[in-house]
Motif scaffolding. Structure first.
Motif, PDB file in Angstrom:
ATOM      1  N   LYS A  56      -1.744   0.582  15.804  1.00  0.00           N
ATOM      2  CA  LYS A  56      -0.983   1.744  16.460  1.00  0.00           C
ATOM      3  C   LYS A  56      -1.803   3.075  16.469  1.00  0.00           C
ATOM      4  N   TYR A  57      -2.658   3.354  15.337  1.00  0.00           N
ATOM      5  CA  TYR A  57      -2.969   4.673  15.161  1.00  0.00           C
ATOM      6  C   TYR A  57      -4.577   4.159  15.804  1.00  0.00           C
ATOM      7  N   GLY A  58      -5.135   3.267  15.856  1.00  0.00           N
ATOM      8  CA  GLY A  58      -6.267   3.131  16.475  1.00  0.00           C
ATOM      9  C   GLY A  58      -6.410   3.327  17.793  1.00  0.00           C
ATOM     10  N   ALA A  59      -5.034   2.792  18.489  1.00  0.00           N
ATOM     11  CA  ALA A  59      -5.005   2.885  19.902  1.00  0.00           C
ATOM     12  C   ALA A  59      -4.826   4.547  20.295  1.00  0.00           C
ATOM     13  N   LYS A  60      -4.188   5.337  19.544  1.00  0.00           N
ATOM     14  CA  LYS A  60      -4.066   6.625  19.572  1.00  0.00           C
ATOM     15  C   LYS A  60      -5.262   7.359  19.470  1.00  0.00           C
ATOM     16  N   PHE A  73      -6.480  13.872  14.434  1.00  0.00           N
ATOM     17  CA  PHE A  73      -5.333  13.570  13.957  1.00  0.00           C
ATOM     18  C   PHE A  73      -5.135  12.239  12.978  1.00  0.00           C
ATOM     19  N   TYR A  74      -6.195  11.389  13.300  1.00  0.00           N
ATOM     20  CA  TYR A  74      -5.964   9.978  12.605  1.00  0.00           C
ATOM     21  C   TYR A  74      -7.445   9.668  12.357  1.00  0.00           C
ATOM     22  N   ILE A  75      -7.476   8.886  11.180  1.00  0.00           N
ATOM     23  CA  ILE A  75      -8.646   8.431  10.513  1.00  0.00           C
ATOM     24  C   ILE A  75      -8.377   6.868  10.152  1.00  0.00           C
ATOM     25  N   ILE A  76      -9.165   5.997  10.621  1.00  0.00           N
ATOM     26  CA  ILE A  76      -8.927   4.476  10.189  1.00  0.00           C
ATOM     27  C   ILE A  76     -10.261   4.120   9.140  1.00  0.00           C
ATOM     28  N   ALA A  77      -9.806   3.907   7.910  1.00  0.00           N
ATOM     29  CA  ALA A  77     -10.916   3.564   6.781  1.00  0.00           C
ATOM     30  C   ALA A  77     -10.360   2.411   5.809  1.00  0.00           C
TER      31      ALA A  77
END
Length: 153
Positions: A56-60, A73-77
């Motif tokens: 979901k947040y990767g798409a955002k 707003f978001y980080i994937i880690a």
């Protein structure tokens, strides 16, 4: 409760009673989400919630990167050995009194030790808070009003 710098923690339900908002993430009776603590100088600890909803947040992130060239707003880690989304835009101010407990692995508080991830989180959080303070961005929760109350102003 003392929390380690860049450590994961659980926020006490009392915080959400003292600073109610329908826009807060659900604390799930102090079971989740976990928060990453980023300390400030004035006694405020900014905590960034984690989410397992990486898709979901990767798409955002992709949408923001296409639209603005980047996403603050978001980080994937990789946290706790798996991919997690860190929700910078949902960061909230707390004090040590509202930290229920540190998240532990085998009884040891979990600390994010990857310096590159920590640097990226701190940079994006700092930029996000600067935009909020300048009035260029309005968060879903009035984090500046909460911060003032926590500081006794």
């Amino acid at each position: 409760m003392k929390v380690s710098l860049h450590g994961l923690c659980v926020i006490d339900d009392q915080y959400f009673l003292d600073y109610p908002s329908v826009r807060h993430m659900s604390n799930k009776h102090e079971g989740r989400p976990y928060y990453l603590a980023v300390h400030e100088k004035d006694g405020i600890i900014w905590v960034v919630p984690l989410s397992s909803r990486v898709d979901k947040y990767g798409a955002k992130i992709k949408v923001d990167e296409r639209k603005y060239g980047e996403c603050i707003f978001y980080i994937i880690a990789k946290i706790k050995g798996r991919e997690s989304a860190l929700l910078i835009g949902n960061a909230i101010p707390v004090t040590e009194a509202y930290i229920k407990k540190p998240f532990t692995v085998a009884g040891i508080p979990y600390i994010v030790e990857n310096k590159q991830i920590v640097k990226e989180i701190k940079s994006k959080l700092s930029r996000y808070l600067a935009l909020v303070r300048k009035g260029k961005m309005k968060p879903a929760v009035d984090i500046l009003a909460i911060e003032k109350k926590l500081l006794g102003k």
